[in-house]
Each structure stands twice: as structure tokens, then as C-alpha cells.
Write a protein that holds these residues in place. Structure first.
Motif, PDB file in Angstrom:
ATOM      1  N   VAL B  19       0.838  -1.203   0.000  1.00  0.00           N
ATOM      2  CA  VAL B  19       0.000   0.000   0.000  1.00  0.00           C
ATOM      3  C   VAL B  19       0.871   1.251   0.000  1.00  0.00           C
ATOM      4  CG1 VAL B  19      -1.634   1.355   1.382  1.00  0.00           C
ATOM      5  CG2 VAL B  19      -2.021  -1.089   1.046  1.00  0.00           C
ATOM      6  N   THR B 156      -1.026   7.186  18.455  1.00  0.00           N
ATOM      7  CA  THR B 156      -1.836   6.152  17.818  1.00  0.00           C
ATOM      8  C   THR B 156      -1.886   6.395  16.316  1.00  0.00           C
ATOM      9  OG1 THR B 156      -3.148   6.173  19.818  1.00  0.00           O
ATOM     10  CG2 THR B 156      -3.941   4.821  18.038  1.00  0.00           C
ATOM     11  N   ASP B 157      -2.017   7.663  15.934  1.00  0.00           N
ATOM     12  CA  ASP B 157      -1.922   8.019  14.519  1.00  0.00           C
ATOM     13  C   ASP B 157      -0.546   7.623  13.986  1.00  0.00           C
ATOM     14  OD1 ASP B 157      -2.463   9.302  12.007  1.00  0.00           O
ATOM     15  OD2 ASP B 157      -1.409  11.082  12.710  1.00  0.00           O
ATOM     16  N   CYS B 160      -0.426   3.899  13.522  1.00  0.00           N
ATOM     17  CA  CYS B 160      -1.245   3.478  12.376  1.00  0.00           C
ATOM     18  C   CYS B 160      -0.504   3.737  11.073  1.00  0.00           C
ATOM     19  CB  CYS B 160      -2.562   4.234  12.334  1.00  0.00           C
ATOM     20  SG  CYS B 160      -3.709   3.691  13.570  1.00  0.00           S
ATOM     21  N   TYR B 180       0.083  -2.250  24.760  1.00  0.00           N
ATOM     22  CA  TYR B 180      -0.943  -1.217  24.689  1.00  0.00           C
ATOM     23  C   TYR B 180      -2.084  -1.679  23.776  1.00  0.00           C
ATOM     24  CZ  TYR B 180      -2.748   3.465  23.465  1.00  0.00           C
ATOM     25  OH  TYR B 180      -3.535   4.561  23.242  1.00  0.00           O
ATOM     26  N   PRO B 181      -3.302  -1.798  24.290  1.00  0.00           N
ATOM     27  CA  PRO B 181      -4.394  -2.390  23.504  1.00  0.00           C
ATOM     28  C   PRO B 181      -4.738  -1.632  22.227  1.00  0.00           C
ATOM     29  CG  PRO B 181      -5.161  -1.792  25.717  1.00  0.00           C
ATOM     30  CD  PRO B 181      -3.713  -1.459  25.657  1.00  0.00           C
ATOM     31  N   SER B 182      -4.598  -0.303  22.221  1.00  0.00           N
ATOM     32  CA  SER B 182      -4.942   0.435  21.001  1.00  0.00           C
ATOM     33  C   SER B 182      -3.984   0.098  19.861  1.00  0.00           C
ATOM     34  CB  SER B 182      -4.932   1.943  21.253  1.00  0.00           C
ATOM     35  OG  SER B 182      -5.972   2.290  22.139  1.00  0.00           O
ATOM     36  N   ALA B 185      -5.492  -3.094  18.608  1.00  0.00           N
ATOM     37  CA  ALA B 185      -6.812  -2.909  17.998  1.00  0.00           C
ATOM     38  C   ALA B 185      -6.711  -2.234  16.636  1.00  0.00           C
ATOM     39  CB  ALA B 185      -7.711  -2.089  18.921  1.00  0.00           C
ATOM     40  N   SER B 186      -5.662  -1.429  16.422  1.00  0.00           N
ATOM     41  CA  SER B 186      -5.577  -0.772  15.125  1.00  0.00           C
ATOM     42  C   SER B 186      -4.982  -1.679  14.062  1.00  0.00           C
ATOM     43  CB  SER B 186      -4.748   0.511  15.244  1.00  0.00           C
ATOM     44  OG  SER B 186      -3.495   0.234  15.820  1.00  0.00           O
ATOM     45  N   PRO B 189      -7.266  -5.615  12.594  1.00  0.00           N
ATOM     46  CA  PRO B 189      -8.230  -5.650  11.477  1.00  0.00           C
ATOM     47  C   PRO B 189      -7.572  -5.482  10.112  1.00  0.00           C
ATOM     48  CG  PRO B 189      -8.952  -4.143  13.192  1.00  0.00           C
ATOM     49  CD  PRO B 189      -7.542  -4.515  13.512  1.00  0.00           C
ATOM     50  N   ALA B 190      -6.363  -4.925  10.067  1.00  0.00           N
ATOM     51  CA  ALA B 190      -5.649  -4.801   8.799  1.00  0.00           C
ATOM     52  C   ALA B 190      -4.882  -6.087   8.471  1.00  0.00           C
ATOM     53  CB  ALA B 190      -4.693  -3.609   8.860  1.00  0.00           C
ATOM     54  N   PHE B 494      -7.245  -6.833  28.489  1.00  0.00           N
ATOM     55  CA  PHE B 494      -7.055  -5.827  27.446  1.00  0.00           C
ATOM     56  C   PHE B 494      -5.674  -5.899  26.813  1.00  0.00           C
ATOM     57  CE2 PHE B 494      -9.783  -1.952  28.896  1.00  0.00           C
ATOM     58  CZ  PHE B 494     -10.911  -2.725  28.842  1.00  0.00           C
TER      59      PHE B 494
END
Lengths: 507, 541
Positions: B19, B156-157, B160, B180-182, B185-186, B189-190, B494
Motif C-alpha cells: 500500500v 496512535t496516529d 497506524c 498497549y491495547p490500542s 486494535a488498530s 483488522p488490517a 485488554f
């Protein structure tokens, strides 16, 4: 959605379906919705508000109540000012204590409420929720990820804004352009594409992306009738509509907003009535995802906007935001919440600003058209449209009148999308001429959606888009001086390009 | 580092994802070179004139950089929490300076709203960029020459964009076994999955990392060997551990050997709080420490180094954020990395978050440039002291509520640290040591030496309803019981990257944050926790 609304979850991408709510944010919501005030939330790594390095923010803004037409006065530095205050330790519409904590993806509750009220006021959508964004590019990128699957085709205007249409390309999504005329997208052309779709080229498009007011780049605005037709086609073919509408409040040629002195407080209602109904307002199914932004009406660098959608999409957007780029910054949310609060402009003041803003843009549009008619039209080589909104005009150039224009009849068996003229070449040559004369406008080839023979059904009569990219986009957002000089140079460039250099220099 | 000749980053573009390779610059930007031509009139863009922005100025009451003391100013009294409650900010007059950002500035070098509120490239306002470059140079001292600083909307940005730019679906990322869960989580799904690496009291274990990579079996794992690592080296989230220089060098060299990109997510870097000492052992002198010259350099030198300091190849992507040092709602952070990655991050930013909010950029820039480098370091020192006091106060509360027993941890995620085991306090009438020794340990923890969190391990195997492999159920039950009583901790599940491979198979966990609650509420929450956990361990559930 009402109970009769269709289930639209099949439109979600695999990625969106797989995404689970961020557990941290689930706790945050649970604590905040419990209504208990004595909860000690020790789950999140929030700094204590006494450790923020500021106590107060003061935004100096025009005092819109004191000026009947504030924008021209403001531009020239002649408008009185007022302040929007945001405090950490004193009461205000959105306390900095709350504003600067971590929050969840939909935005701060106070700001979300403010924008929900605003959305309700202007669009009155049937049953929708709003999600804050960092402006339209952020909003649209999120929607592409929410809806798009590698190999999908999305529909859009055949000339569209590449800043947006480029975004999903790297995720493997392709565009199908729908033919346009002076009124923007032609609904019947869109239906033809859907009807003739061959599943061999991938699943039938399930997403439509449009800019219904002051379309970028053509400056066209969809009539109410076209909006209704497009919505009906979307219902029939199960399309999701992304209504990207940054120029909604910049609509021209509306009757003045009259306010009898005994009708104070209703200015905003009268202003709202002058605006064309949005596709969102018709959305009984919940298939419209509307994107609003403050970029054109406050300032682009604030990076704040919002998406209005049905609640299922809202939940998915929040989940995505919570685990991705996170909620928008507090600065912009504090600004708009104070702006629309009792101590700020309120809705009436906001609408006074918008009314004055659109009149100012309208005057600029008219100025550009006036100079165009004086300096460019007499050449006989170009004409311009009269946009009903936005910031752009679409200038058409008659390349067939150029001595080096070439055209070939279609050859049987050759590709229906291959160019049969040299318009594209001349378009770029003319651009060089413009640059030589120190004026830059955008050639339409940058905006043209690439065609594919598979979705061209009337091959024989079809004129390839590469033969129709005979336009330039020009903005009237600049100063009058820029417009005056720019159009004059444009006229000169056209003459030199079509007639050859002036006699003096040929000697 | 001054004497050493630095080299540029080595070629690392083979790490880019499909990508990221496919991302093109916006075609409109291709024309932008003409806009800069002298005398050119542009009617091409869609930029509103700044004259239309309904703002003529922005003023901020900013705190002074030495608002907080350099060392804890605590009084050793059993009512210290009450004193702190009364002494908290609402009763204290904060010292502020008024700063303002005009719409148009006299010189373009000054930050102004006309520029900050316009569409801009997805990089920082120049004034902020200059400040951050200098800051990175002085504080982190990257070992490669051509490092680039790029702002984002927070870590987080940043993360990502990092995994989106580096990882294809089906690839894995090396992570600490608790994380760190975030971050999870980010990426999941990818289609990007965590690959768990065991930890000890310094965080990720280098020997375990080497073993994992050297024995990597693509067939058995159904995954190519990971080429990206995500790590929180200071105030590790959630375990609270901090990695020292030696371990960092070892991990860096392993990453060189196996060609791995290190994403160093380091929000708690300036909250290196030192070792906790029991209240009775702490110096009770509340003498104020005054500022001396050279303090900034000493403070920076006292901090564990960043991976950047060893990064002679440019394979570290460091993520910094203003969330903990200014405020989370500022949504502002920055990357430090090699120029090739920075260019790709910028492309990604152009089509998503664009440049961070202009209000935030101008306010943060103005505060930082008003304080100057020394002032900002002074501010960070003050913040560290505030968090040190909070950490000490919270652990003191635990010591008041429970009987704490210090023991060296010999295995597991706290190996090498002093671990505290918490027992029910004997009643006043019964202080018999023998009875105490028969009582159960309810939980154990290490007081963190960095960050905002206490990671607490529940001693669930002593619970009457304990059945092996069912700790999650008990953890959730106790969590819910606490929530009903008005105390919210973050439950351990978490944070896990790998349920099966965890070295702590028979434990429930809570992560408790002492960063935000009022001192009185921290005290109250510990009292409630004490009551609820004692009841919980006394009953069949």
C-alpha cells in the motif's frame, strides 16, 4: 433508523466488520454514560487537568451582530470584534478540563451535541448520528475504508477531485466516472452503468461519491429533481451515497434574507430555508453518509468536520477512530462549541456570517465573470459556466478552432475509450502557454476519471473522455487584482495560442 | 557523540508495504512548483483567502515553565493525603503569562494564524519543526545524521501510519507479551498480527528475542519472519517497567542482525520517576530545591537513552506525543525517523489526517518558543515530580490499606525487581505475626519506576472458587464488583498479545492509573478496593 429501514451492513468492508471496539474506550463510555459522578476512573492514562499548561483560550472574532454585512468589513479590518472564551476553571460551554482529556471517537459530548443540533437545524435527517472528523479528507478516507474492498468499483462524477479520488486507489479501489452536463451528474447515465454492469469485472458498484454543490472541479450544483432521481436510483440499486458538501453554505443567487424587526431570532431559519435540500434530508433508508467541514466557512487549518450517518455506520466509524487516528483535537471543538453557544454567535450570528460570506464569494464570482466577458470571451476561443455555488468556474476551450486540431473517425474494432483527437495534447500545450504568461489554472485532465471499455455500452456514439477534457478549473477565491490580471493574461494567452504570436514579435 | 562521524541512514525501502509503495502524491501538488515562480498568478488552488478566516487573534493564559517544583514537597504525616487534597491546584494560585498569536505577524518567522489556519503540507509549521529538530538533537541524540522530524496527531496516529507503511496483511509485528491495547486494535483488522516476546523487569528480553528469531519457522508459523517491532521501552504499558541502556543496545543489535525496524512508542519518556521507597524510608525533609545552571543537561543525562541514540543505521521510528506533556486533547505528536520513511508517512498523512490542527500547532509552538528549550525541559522536570508524588502517594495508600511485604522477584515479567506482596492487614486486636503468615496474599505488584500505571497481579489461585485456566472469569467478576462500587481499573485481558504463550498463565491483572484522579479519590478508591477484594477472597463466587 426506523424499523422499516433496510439492513445495510452488507456494505461494510471485511476490515470494518472485523474491527472490534477498542476496550479502553468501551470503559470510557461506560463510565460516562453511567450518570454516576462519584466514579473514580483509574483505567485511563489521562493527566490531571492541573498539569495542562494553559488556563484560558481567547479567540478574537468578528462581532457579527454589529455589522449587517460583516465579511467585507472584516476583510478590510473595519469590523468590531468580540471574544469567544474557553476556560479551565470557570464556567463556559465546553470546559477545557473536559475538552483536553482523552475522549472517544465520536468527539467530545458537548461538541457532538452542538453539531447534532446544527445538523438537525439545517438538514433534519430522518434518524442519524454524527461523528466528528478532522475535516473532509479524514472523513472520506475513513468512509472508503469502511465501505471499500480491494477490487471494488465506486461511482463518481467523470471529472472529480483527485485529492479525494486518489485516496482509495492504494487500497485497490477503482473509479467509474458518470457522465455530466451543465447540471452536474446525469442520473440516467448512472443508472445505465448499473444496469449494464457485467459482474465479470467485479461486483456492481455499491458506493457513489458526489459533491452536490459547487462540484469540484466543474462548479455545478445538482438540482432538487436530480437529487431525488439519484436517491431513487440508489434505493433501487442498493447504493451508499457519500455526499461530500464543503460548499453547501456557499450557494449563490438566493433572495436576500429579510428579517423584519419584529422577527429577531429567526434569521437563521430564514437563511436555512434559502438552501437547497440535501440528499441526507431525503434519506429514509439510512444510505447517505454526509460529510460536512468547517474548512471553507471558518478555516481549513482548523481541521474539523463531521459525518452524519445512520447509527450502524456511526458505530463502525467510532470503532475505527478509537483504534486509529483517535478523536479530533480539543482546540477546534472548543472553538465551535463556544461559537454556537449562548455566549458566542449562536445560530443566528453564525448564519449572518454565512450569508455575508456567500454574498462576498458571489460578488467575486460575478467579478470574474465580468472580466472574463471583457477579456476572454471576445477571443471566440473559450466560454465559462455560471456556478451556483462553491469557489470554481469551469472554462471550456474550443480546441477544434485551433489550426493544429486533429480528429479521426472511429475505427471499427479499436478501443472505445482511445482518443480520436489531439485535444489532450493541445490542453497541455495551452497550459504551458498560460505558465509562460504567468498564470496558473488547472487543466481538466487532472480531474478526468479514466474510462474502461467494459462499462461503455454505446461504443459507436461514445466520445472518449480524453477527447472531452477541454476545460480548465479557475477559482474566484483570490483577490480582485489576481482575478483581473489573471483573466487578462488568459485572454492574451488564448489569442497567442490560437492565432500565433502577435505580429510585432514575428518580425 | 560530537567527535564521532555520523553516517546517513542505510537503504531500508525494502521494508515498505504494498500500500505504501502504491501511494502517489496528489497530482495537484505536481503543479505547485509553478506557484512559487515570481509574479505568477494562481487561480488554480482552492484555498480560501485568510482574510475570510473569522479570527483576528488567539490569546492563551499559559502556565509558566517552572510552575511545578523540582523535587517532591511532601510532608511526612499520616494525613498527607488530606494535606495534598487541600493543597491541590484549585486552592493554589497558578502563575500564568499571556501569550498571543496574531493573524498576521510582523515577520514570517513568527507563528501566525493566517498560515497556521490555511491548508498546508502534512508537515509542521516551520517554527515548530525547528524547535522539534533541535529538541530531538539535544535530548535523544540520534546516531544517524539525516534524521527527519514529522508531526502527526499523536502516537496512535503515528503507529497506524507506521504499520500501514511497513506491514502487509499476513505479516506479524514483534511485541512485548503485554502491550498497549490500542496498538493491537488498530493493526489486527488490517490483517497484521502480534508476535509475542517474553518480558522481564526491564521489558522485552533480548535473549528471548534472539531465540525467537533464530528459530523462526515460516512453515510452522504460517508467517514470514517479522521485520517490524513495536515496543514501549519506558513506563511500559501496562507493566510499568523501564529498559536500560545495555538491554536497548542488545535489542538494537539483534534488530540489525535480523533487519528489523523498531517502532519506539515512548509517551512516558519524561516520567522516569526513580525507584519507589516506602514512606518510612523516604527523606522527610521538605526543603525546596532551587534551580541551578546546568540542571537541564543533568536531567536529560539522568534519563534512560532512547533507541535513537544507538541507531547508526536509521532503523528506528520514534513516536513522541504531547498528550502527556501538554494535554491529550491537543492531539499532537511527532515521528523521528529516516527521510525515506518520513516521506511515505507524509504521503499517508496527505490523504487522511492532513496537518494537525492549526490552533493546536500555533498554541503549542508559541508556548514552546516562549519557554524556549530550557524552559520546556524545566516544565518536563516539574511534571516528573508531580507524577513521582502521585506514584508515591498511591503506593503509600496501598501500604496503608494492605500489609505489604517486599521480596525480590526471581522470574516472570518482574524478574530482577523488588516485588511487593499485599496481604490483608491484621486487625488492630490481632497483630500476631504467625497469624499474618498464615493469611493469604491477595495480589502482588512492583511500584513502577516510570509512567502512570501500577500493574497489579491478582493472586487468584488462592481464591476459593479458583479453577485452573479460568482466571479470566474471576478477574472479570472482581472488575465488575469494583465498578459497581465506583472504582474503575483497566482489566488485564485488554493488554495481552498472546494468551497461550504468556509467562503468567495463572494470574488475573489490573492496570491502575494514578495520573488523573484527585488525591482524595485515589485514597478513597484504594479503601474501596481493599474492602471489595477482601470480601471477594472470602466468598465462593
Amino acid at each position: 433508523m426506523t424499523s422499516s429501514s433496510p439492513d445495510l451492513s452488507h456494505h461494510l468492508s471485511g476490515e470494518a466488520r472485523e474491527r472490534l471496539p477498542n476496550p479502553m474506550k468501551v470503559i470510557w463510555r461506560r463510565v460516562n454514560s453511567s450518570g454516576r459522578i462519584d466514579v473514580a476512573n483509574m483505567a485511563n492514562g489521562d493527566p490531571h487537568h492541573s498539569l495542562y499548561p494553559f488556563k484560558q483560550l481567547m479567540f478574537e472574532v468578528p462581532s457579527v451582530a454589529e455589522e449587517p454585512d460583516p465579511v467585507p468589513a472584516w476583510r478590510t479590518g473595519n469590523c468590531p470584534t468580540q471574544f469567544f472564551h474557553s476556560y479551565k476553571d470557570e464556567p463556559c460551554a465546553l470546559s477545557l478540563r473536559n475538552a483536553f482529556q482523552y475522549t472517544h471517537g465520536a468527539g467530545l459530548p458537548e461538541c457532538q451535541k452542538t453539531l447534532t443540533d446544527l445538523t438537525q437545524f439545517f438538514y433534519a435527517p430522518p434518524d442519524h448520528a454524527i461523528t466528528l472528523t478532522l475535516g473532509n479528507s479524514d472523513g472520506i478516507t475513513k468512509l472508503f475504508r469502511l465501505l471499500g474492498e480491494r477490487g471494488d468499483h465506486f461511482l463518481t462524477d467523470e471529472f472529480s477531485f483527485p485529492g479525494m479520488t486518489n485516496a482509495p486507489l492504494s487500497y485497490g479501489i477503482k473509479w467509474v466516472g458518470v457522465k455530466m452536463d451543465a447540471g452536474g451528474m446525469i442520473p440516467e447515465e448512472m443508472e445505465k452503468i448499473l444496469q449494464n454492469w457485467n459482474e465479470a469485472s467485479g461486483r456492481r458498484p455499491h458506493v457513489l461519491y458526489i459533491i452536490p454543490v459547487g462540484q469540484n472541479p466543474t462548479g455545478t450544483t445538482l438540482s432538487l429533481e436530480r437529487r431525488q432521481k439519484i436517491y431513487a436510483i440508489a434505493q433501487k440499486w442498493d447504493l451508499i451515497i457519500i455526499e461530500d458538501d464543503p460548499y453547501y453554505f456557499i450557494q449563490f443567487d438566493q433572495p436576500p434574507v429579510e428579517t423584519p424587526s419584529d422577527d429577531q431570532g429567526n434569521y437563521s431559519k430564514r437563511f436555512a430555508k434559502s438552501l437547497i435540500p440535501t440528499i441526507l434530508s431525503m434519506d429514509t433508508d439510512g444510505r447517505v453518509l454526509r460529510i460536512d467541514s468547517f474548512s471553507k466557512i471558518i478555516a481549513p487549518g482548523m481541521r474539523l468536520g463531521w459525518i452524519t450517518s445512520n447509527r450502524m455506520f456511526h458505530d463502525k466509524l467510532v470503532t475505527y477512530t478509537d483504534s486509529g487516528p483517535q478523536h479530533p483535537h480539543a482546540f477546534g471543538q472548543a472553538f465551535v462549541t463556544e461559537m454556537l453557544s449562548e455566549k458566542g454567535w449562536q445560530m443566528d450570528g453564525f448564519c449572518r456570517w454565512l450569508q455575508s460570506l456567500r454574498l462576498d464569494y458571489q460578488r467575486r464570482r460575478d467579478f470574474l465573470l465580468e472580466v472574463f466577458r471583457r477579456e476572454v470571451e471576445p477571443t471566440g476561443y473559450a466560454s465559462v459556466n455560471v456556478p451556483e455555488g462553491g469557489m470554481f468556474v469551469w472554462i471550456e476551450v474550443y480546441f477544434e478552432r485551433h489550426p493544429r486540431y486533429r480528429s479521426e473517425p472511429p475505427v471499427a474494432g479499436s478501443s472505445t475509450v482511445a482518443p480520436r483527437t489531439n485535444v489532450e495534447v493541445l490542453l497541455l500545450e495551452l497550459l504551458e502557454k498560460f505558465i509562460e504568461l504567468d498564470v496558473v489554472i488547472m487543466p481538466s485532465v487532472l480531474f478526468a476519471i479514466e474510462e474502461h471499455p467494459r462499462w461503455i455500452d454505446d461504443g459507436a456514439r461514445h466520445v472518449p473522455i480524453r477527447d472531452r477534457t477541454r476545460f480548465y478549473r479557475a477559482t474566484f477565491a483570490g483577490t480582485e487584482e489576481t482575478i483581473e490580471k489573471g483573466m487578462t493574461r488568459l485572454g492574451r494567452a488564448l489569442r497567442e495560442f490560437f492565432d500565433g504570436p502577435p505580429l510585432t514579435s514575428r518580425l | 557523540m560530537a567527535s564521532e562521524k555520523q553516517s546517513k541512514a542505510i537503504p531500508l525501502s525494502h521494508h515498505l508495504s504494498e500500500v505504501a509503495k502504491a501511494r502517489k502524491p496528489s497530482p495537484l501538488k505536481g503543479l505547485s512548483k509553478y506557484f512559487k515562480q515570481e509574479g505568477v498568478l494562481s487561480l488554480a488552488g482552492g484555498l480560501p483567502s485568510p482574510a475570510y478566516f473569522p479570527l483576528s487573534g488567539l490569546s492563551v493564559d499559559a502556565l509558566v515553565s517552572d510552575s511545578f517544583a523540582l523535587a517532591p514537597t511532601e510532608r511526612s504525616s499520616s494525613f498527607s493525603w488530606l494535606w495534598k487534597l487541600l493543597g491541590s491546584s484549585s486552592f493554589k494560585k497558578e502563575r500564568t503569562t499571556a501569550i498571543s498569536i496574531p493573524k498576521y505577524s510582523a515577520t514570517p518567522d513568527d507563528i501566525n494564524l493566517a498560515a497556521a489556519l490555511q491548508y498546508g503540507a502534512a508537515v509542521a509549521q516551520p517554527q515548530l519543526q525547528n524547535f522539534l529538530r533541535d529538541f530531538v538533537m539535544q535530548v535523544y541524540q540520534p546516531a544517524f545524521e539525516d534524521f527527519t522530524v514529522l508531526i502527526d496527531t499523536g502516537n496512535t496516529d503515528g503507529w497506524c501510519r507506521a504499520f500501514g507503511t511497513l506491514c502487509n496483511p499476513g505479516q506479524g509485528v514483534l511485541m512485548e507479551e503485554w502491550t498497549y491495547p490500542s496498538a493491537l486494535a488498530s493493526m489486527m483488522p488490517a490483517g497484521v498480527d502480534p508476535v509475542s516476546v517474553p518480558m522481564d523487569g526491564e521489558g522485552m528480553k533480548s535473549d528471548a528475542l534472539e531465540k525467537l528469531l533464530s528459530e523462526w519457522d515460516e512453515e510452522a508459523r504460517q508467517m514470514s519472519r517479522p521485520h517490524v517491532m513495536y515496543i514501549v521501552p519506558v513506563g511500559q504499558n501496562p507493566c510499568g517497567t523501564t529498559m536500560g541502556a545495555t538491554r536497548k543496545k542488545q535489542i538494537y543489535e539483534i534488530c540489525v542482525k535480523y533487519d528489523i525496524i523498531i517502532v519506539e512508542d515512548d509517551p512516558y519518556y519524561f516520567m522516569q520517576l526513580g525507584t519507589y521507597e516506602m514512606k518510612s524510608q523516604r527523606s522527610s525533609v521538605a526543603s525546596p530545591v532551587s534551580h541551578r545552571s546546568g540542571d537541564e543537561a543533568r536531567f536529560i543525562a539522568s534519563l534512560e537513552p532512547s533507541f535513537l541514540k544507538y541507531d547508526y543505521q536509521g532503523r528506528v521510528i520514534r513516536l513522541d506525543t504531547f498528550s502527556k506533556t501538554i494535554a491529550p486533547g491537543a492531539r499532537l505528536g511527532f515521528f523521528t525517523c529516516n527521510p525515506v520513511f518520513a516521506e511515505r508517512f507524509e504521503r499517508q498523512g496527505e490523504t487522511s489526517t492532513q496537518s494537525p490542527c492549526g490552533f493546536g500547532q500555533s498554541i503549542v509552538t508559541k508556548i514552546l518558543t516562549t519557554w524556549k528549550y530550557e524552559g520546556y525541559i524545566r516544565w518536563l522536570q516539574g511534571l516528573r515530580t508531580e507524577y513521582q508524588q502521585r506514584r508515591d502517594f498511591f503506593v503509600d495508600c496501598l501500604a496503608d490499606e494492605f500489609h505489604l511485604q517486599a521480596t525480590p522477584a526471581v522470574a516472570g515479567i518482574w524478574e530482577g525487581c523488588t516485588m511487593y506482596r499485599a496481604f490483608s492487614k491484621p486487625s488492630v486486636l490481632n497483630t500476631n505475626e504467625k497469624l499474618l503468615s498464615q493469611s493469604r496474599a491477595l495480589f502482588s505488584f512492583i511500584p513502577p519506576n516510570s509512567g502512570m500505571f501500577v500493574w497489579l497481579k491478582l493472586n487468584l489461585e488462592d481464591h476459593p472458587s479458583f479453577t485452573p485456566d479460568d482466571e479470566g472469569t474471576l478477574e472479570t467478576k472482581l472488575w465488575a464488583r469494583l465498578a459497581e462500587n465506583g472504582v474503575i481499573f483497566a482489566p488485564g485481558w485488554f493488554f495481552t498479545t498472546d494468551d497461550l504463550a504468556s509467562s503468567e498463565p495463572s494470574a488475573g491483572h489490573f492496570r491502575i492509573s494514578y495520573s488523573n484522579a484527585e488525591y482524595g479519590d485515589l485514597k478513597k478508591a484504594v479503601n474501596i478496593f481493599g474492602r471489595v477484594i477482601r470480601e471477594f477472597f472470602d466468598e465462593q463466587v
